[in-house]
Motif scaffolding. Structure first.
Motif, short mmCIF file in Angstrom:
data_model
loop_
_atom_site.label_atom_id
_atom_site.label_comp_id
_atom_site.label_asym_id
_atom_site.label_seq_id
_atom_site.Cartn_x
_atom_site.Cartn_y
_atom_site.Cartn_z
N ASN A 152 51.61 32.33 44.15
CA ASN A 152 51.81 33.18 45.21
C ASN A 152 52.67 32.36 46.31
O ASN A 152 52.34 31.16 46.84
CB ASN A 152 50.42 33.61 45.68
CG ASN A 152 49.68 34.58 44.75
OD1 ASN A 152 50.33 34.45 43.44
ND2 ASN A 152 48.57 34.69 45.04
N ASN A 199 40.09 37.98 35.78
CA ASN A 199 41.26 38.79 35.90
C ASN A 199 40.59 40.14 35.97
O ASN A 199 39.59 40.33 35.15
CB ASN A 199 42.16 38.40 34.67
CG ASN A 199 43.60 39.39 34.93
OD1 ASN A 199 43.84 40.54 35.05
ND2 ASN A 199 44.75 38.66 35.02
N LEU A 200 41.34 41.23 36.57
CA LEU A 200 41.16 42.58 36.47
C LEU A 200 40.94 43.11 34.90
O LEU A 200 39.80 43.81 34.79
CB LEU A 200 42.09 43.23 37.28
CG LEU A 200 41.75 44.58 37.50
CD1 LEU A 200 40.57 44.76 38.61
CD2 LEU A 200 42.89 45.42 38.30
N GLY A 242 37.15 41.93 36.20
CA GLY A 242 36.86 42.66 37.60
C GLY A 242 37.64 42.32 38.50
O GLY A 242 38.47 41.39 38.58
N GLY A 250 47.36 33.60 40.91
CA GLY A 250 48.53 34.53 40.73
C GLY A 250 48.34 35.66 41.70
O GLY A 250 47.75 35.82 42.29
N ALA A 251 49.27 36.61 41.61
CA ALA A 251 49.52 37.73 42.45
C ALA A 251 48.18 38.70 42.58
O ALA A 251 48.02 39.25 43.46
CB ALA A 251 50.74 38.75 41.83
N GLY A 252 47.38 38.58 41.44
CA GLY A 252 46.21 39.58 41.48
C GLY A 252 45.13 38.95 42.47
O GLY A 252 44.34 39.70 42.98
N ALA A 294 39.17 40.60 42.01
CA ALA A 294 39.02 39.24 42.29
C ALA A 294 37.97 39.07 43.41
O ALA A 294 37.27 38.20 43.63
CB ALA A 294 40.41 38.69 42.92
N GLY A 300 43.86 36.10 38.38
CA GLY A 300 44.75 37.05 38.91
C GLY A 300 46.08 36.85 38.36
O GLY A 300 47.20 37.05 39.26
N ALA A 335 46.32 41.06 45.49
CA ALA A 335 46.48 42.50 45.49
C ALA A 335 45.74 43.31 46.33
O ALA A 335 46.09 44.24 46.82
CB ALA A 335 45.99 42.74 43.72
N GLU A 336 44.29 42.79 46.35
CA GLU A 336 43.22 43.69 47.23
C GLU A 336 43.51 43.37 48.72
O GLU A 336 42.91 44.02 49.32
CB GLU A 336 41.92 43.32 46.86
CG GLU A 336 41.65 43.70 45.41
CD GLU A 336 40.30 43.24 44.73
OE1 GLU A 336 39.03 43.71 45.44
OE2 GLU A 336 40.38 42.41 44.20
N THR A 396 51.43 43.29 43.03
CA THR A 396 51.84 42.34 42.06
C THR A 396 53.13 42.43 41.32
O THR A 396 53.89 43.23 42.04
CB THR A 396 50.64 42.39 40.78
OG1 THR A 396 50.68 43.63 40.20
CG2 THR A 396 49.56 42.22 41.47
N PHE A 397 53.46 41.57 40.20
CA PHE A 397 54.61 41.80 39.79
C PHE A 397 54.81 42.76 38.55
O PHE A 397 55.77 43.44 38.31
CB PHE A 397 55.38 40.35 39.48
CG PHE A 397 55.49 39.39 40.57
CD1 PHE A 397 56.64 39.47 41.08
CD2 PHE A 397 54.54 38.67 40.91
CE1 PHE A 397 56.92 38.82 42.55
CE2 PHE A 397 54.73 37.83 42.07
CZ PHE A 397 55.92 38.06 42.84
N HIS A 436 55.55 27.96 43.53
CA HIS A 436 56.85 28.74 43.20
C HIS A 436 57.38 28.72 44.75
O HIS A 436 58.12 29.82 45.23
CB HIS A 436 56.35 30.13 42.83
CG HIS A 436 56.09 30.21 41.29
ND1 HIS A 436 55.52 31.32 40.65
CD2 HIS A 436 56.26 29.33 40.52
CE1 HIS A 436 55.58 30.89 39.11
NE2 HIS A 436 55.95 29.73 39.05
N SER A 494 49.03 36.91 35.05
CA SER A 494 49.27 37.32 33.63
C SER A 494 49.56 36.54 32.87
O SER A 494 49.69 36.93 31.65
CB SER A 494 50.43 38.66 33.80
OG SER A 494 51.53 37.78 34.29
N GLY A 495 49.71 35.35 33.08
CA GLY A 495 50.19 34.07 32.20
C GLY A 495 51.47 34.44 31.42
O GLY A 495 51.54 34.25 30.14
#
Ligand code: APR
Length: 234
Positions: free
Chosen positions: A87, A196-197, A212, A9-11, A214, A170, A14-15, A20-21, A104, A172-173
């Motif tokens: 993503n 996940n972070l 932590g 996912g978006a995580g 990704a 990454g 992110a870096e 993210t959303f 998606h 949020s489910g």
């Protein structure tokens, strides 16, 4: 046969500087889903929807894959691995990942609503642009909007049933059907890992949580699953 299914996912991006959303500062804070990410929004105001995705496309094109994309690319080149991403950026593909399913959709593709032709997109899309195949001014980004069916679901569902490992990275489910993949994988006996972070709100169906960023956690997890990379394959 698929042994390992990875859902990202978006995580993951992110870096690489892509928002993210749903995190604080996420895209859905500035834009209402119902204004930019539904078929009704596109019928009502196609210019606004094109502007939103043109901006996303520009940002994705200027972003670079990070260490997590590269680690998953290495994993994807092993037999029996399927990487599925929510993503719409192409950072996994640009990192060298093989066979990534963009469930998606993808910013670098367009689709003609009149003839169904899919085509590559590098610049901006506009409401008046003609379809390269049929000439109709009915182009839309090849993005799966809320209320639409994600792409390649049959293939994903089949893989979830044979997988011995399922990893959600990454994400949020919160968006189905992807949010339900853990239930299917868990029900089929897979070892389910969440990376996940901040996994504190995640599903109890995961057997293990790795917390932590990704770019640190994903390379370490991939090393654990398939062994460390030979030098030159990082
Ligand atoms: N490393 C790991 N995880 C991270 C990082 C990071 N550096 N940064 C953020 N995260 C995690 C957040 O904790 C959060 O759980 O990434 C997740 C991002 O969640 P969302 O913003 O909801 O993104 P995602 O789950 O991909 O959204 C699913 O929703 O609107 C739609 O179509 C859109 O594909 C998207 C779908």
């Amino acid at each position: 046969m698929i042994d390992i299914v990875v859902l990202t996912g978006a995580g993951l991006s992110a870096e690489s500087g892509l928002r993210t959303f749903r995190d604080s500062g996420g895209l859905w804070e500035d834009h209402a889903v119902e204004d930019v990410a539904t078929p009704a929004a596109f019928r009502r105001n196609p210019d606004l929807v094109h502007r939103f995705y043109n901006e996303r496309r520009r940002q994705a094109r200027s972003a670079q894959p990070n260490a997590a994309h590269r680690a998953l690319a290495r994993l994807s080149r092993q037999p029996g691995v399927l990487v599925v991403t929510q993503n719409v950026d192409d950072l996994l593909d640009r990192a060298g990942a093989q066979g990534v399913i963009h469930m998606h959709g993808a910013l670098n593709r367009g689709i003609c609503a009149a003839c169904g032709n899919r085509f590559a997109v590098t610049g901006d899309l506009a409401t008046a642009d003609p379809c390269p195949a049929c000439g109709a001014a009915a182009l839309r980004p090849d993005i799966v909007w809320f209320g639409e069916m994600p792409q390649q679901m049959e293939l994903i569902m089949g893989a979830l049933q044979t997988a011995r490992t399922f990893a959600a990275i990454g994400t949020s489910g919160q968006v189905y059907p992807a949010a339900g993949f853990v239930e299917i994988a868990n029900g089929s006996g897979a070892d389910c890992v969440e990376i996940n972070l901040d996994p504190h709100r995640s599903s109890p169906l995961f057997h293990r949580h790795i917390a932590g960023p990704a770019t640190t956690t994903v390379p370490a997890w991939v090393d654990e699953v398939i062994g460390p990379a030979a030098s030159g394959d990082r």
